[in-house]
Design a protein around this motif. Structure first.
Motif, PDB file in Angstrom:
ATOM      1  N   VAL A 117      39.759  42.177  34.947  1.00 25.33           N
ATOM      2  CA  VAL A 117      39.446  40.748  34.825  1.00 25.33           C
ATOM      3  C   VAL A 117      40.694  39.877  34.676  1.00 25.33           C
ATOM      4  O   VAL A 117      40.859  38.903  35.432  1.00 25.33           O
ATOM      5  N   PRO A 118      41.585  40.170  33.733  1.00 26.52           N
ATOM      6  CA  PRO A 118      42.756  39.293  33.617  1.00 26.52           C
ATOM      7  C   PRO A 118      43.613  39.264  34.876  1.00 26.52           C
ATOM      8  O   PRO A 118      44.168  38.217  35.225  1.00 26.52           O
ATOM      9  N   ALA A 120      42.489  39.626  37.935  1.00 28.85           N
ATOM     10  CA  ALA A 120      41.778  38.821  38.920  1.00 28.85           C
ATOM     11  C   ALA A 120      41.944  37.335  38.628  1.00 28.85           C
ATOM     12  O   ALA A 120      42.218  36.537  39.532  1.00 28.85           O
ATOM     13  N   LEU A 121      41.806  36.979  37.361  1.00 31.51           N
ATOM     14  CA  LEU A 121      41.946  35.569  37.003  1.00 31.51           C
ATOM     15  C   LEU A 121      43.369  35.075  37.221  1.00 31.51           C
ATOM     16  O   LEU A 121      43.586  33.945  37.648  1.00 31.51           O
ATOM     17  N   PHE A 123      45.389  36.212  39.423  1.00 32.02           N
ATOM     18  CA  PHE A 123      45.544  36.091  40.870  1.00 32.02           C
ATOM     19  C   PHE A 123      44.991  34.755  41.354  1.00 32.02           C
ATOM     20  O   PHE A 123      45.637  34.022  42.101  1.00 32.02           O
TER      21      PHE A 123
END
Lengths: 162, 162
Positions: A117-118, A120-121, A123
């Motif tokens: 998650v981190p 992806a965020l 990115f």
DNA sequence: TGACATTAGTTGCGCTTGTAACTAACTGGA
DNA sequence: TCCAGTTAGTTACAAGCGCAACTAATGTCA
């Protein structure tokens, strides 16, 4: 003579043709993200989408996953099988309807989710960095409209379409 | 305590995750267009892109086509071969550099191009119908930025990237 | 000139994908 | 209760794809 030009008379410039442009940017998005997931976690886009939905909703049937993440049921089936094989998800038969099964993240799956998650965020953040917030809001609103209309124009798989 | 939230603390919602959304809309676009080309003309997206570029620029090498339409060279090679087989394009060796060949539409290819263009434009028109022009302009500007940045984030194939 | 690096384009290979067909289970009406 | 229709999910199959390796031609530099 009308001042209104017939559409047939206009020229086509592929690099300005909206469907083409959307396809290209979508390709870049999935390629770039695919590299992140693939190289660091050894999973592909379909597996990532399954994990993301389960991480968000906790427990879903394959049908739900497919609908939520816009994936064909065979793609979902294969992704879930792969994740199951790797011990990242479990499948529990629904006793009230034994055709379907509830898919959920295992502890290992949740750890993976928490790791991804981190990234992806971050990115996403890096991608939209420097774009004016109100322009981004307009962009997202138009994007939503185009997506909704595109869904109908494309006739997403054999689902719905009433 | 800082008022600035750490990115890692934010939650992820796939349906609002930009790379995902762009991928979905791009998928719809190519699927919808693919149906039009496929059912009425029996060609696929790669073939259409080749035709579109040749219709616009007249004569190109496969390398040029790939660069202009963001396709891998093997995809271009196969699309050109297919179009050649159908008599829609010709390949003429460049005598100044015999590695490459100039690809151009035949008369039949030009007729096909002339048929497809109005359909493609009408499709685009129907898709963006009713969206405020100035919002669309913002959308396209942001889209161009995202595409350019995405190109670098994705590292388009083995090309450039310097 | 010669040797090595680079480039345009093709092809073999394995992987991924969607379609269609299938199994197993549920639904609803007669 | 039964049977036709529907639904969740899997799988066989063929088509499409990118990577890597290849051929043939050109560029480069001593």
């Amino acid at each position: 003579m009308s001042t209104k030009q017939k559409p047939a008379d206009r020229a086509l410039h592929l690099e300005q043709f909206l469907p083409y442009r959307l396809n290209v940017v979508g390709f870049f998005a999935s390629r770039a993200l695919g590299r992140v997931y693939g190289t660091r976690f050894g999973i592909g886009i379909p597996e990532w989408r399954v994990i993301a939905q389960l991480g968000e909703f906790g427990q879903l049937t394959s049908r739900d996953i497919g609908e939520l993440s816009q994936m064909h049921k065979t793609k979902v089936s294969r992704a879930v099988s792969e994740l199951d094989k790797r011990g990242l998800v479990t499948r529990a038969e629904n006793r009230a309807d034994r055709r379907e099964a509830f898919v959920a993240l295992t502890a290992a799956g949740q750890r993976l989710y928490a790791q991804i998650v981190p990234l992806a965020l971050a990115f996403e953040e890096r991608w939209i960095e420097g774009i004016a917030p109100e322009e981004l809001r307009v962009f997202e609103r138009v994007l939503a409209m185009l997506t909704e209309r595109g869904r109908h124009l494309a006739g997403a798989y054999q689902t719905e379409e009433a």
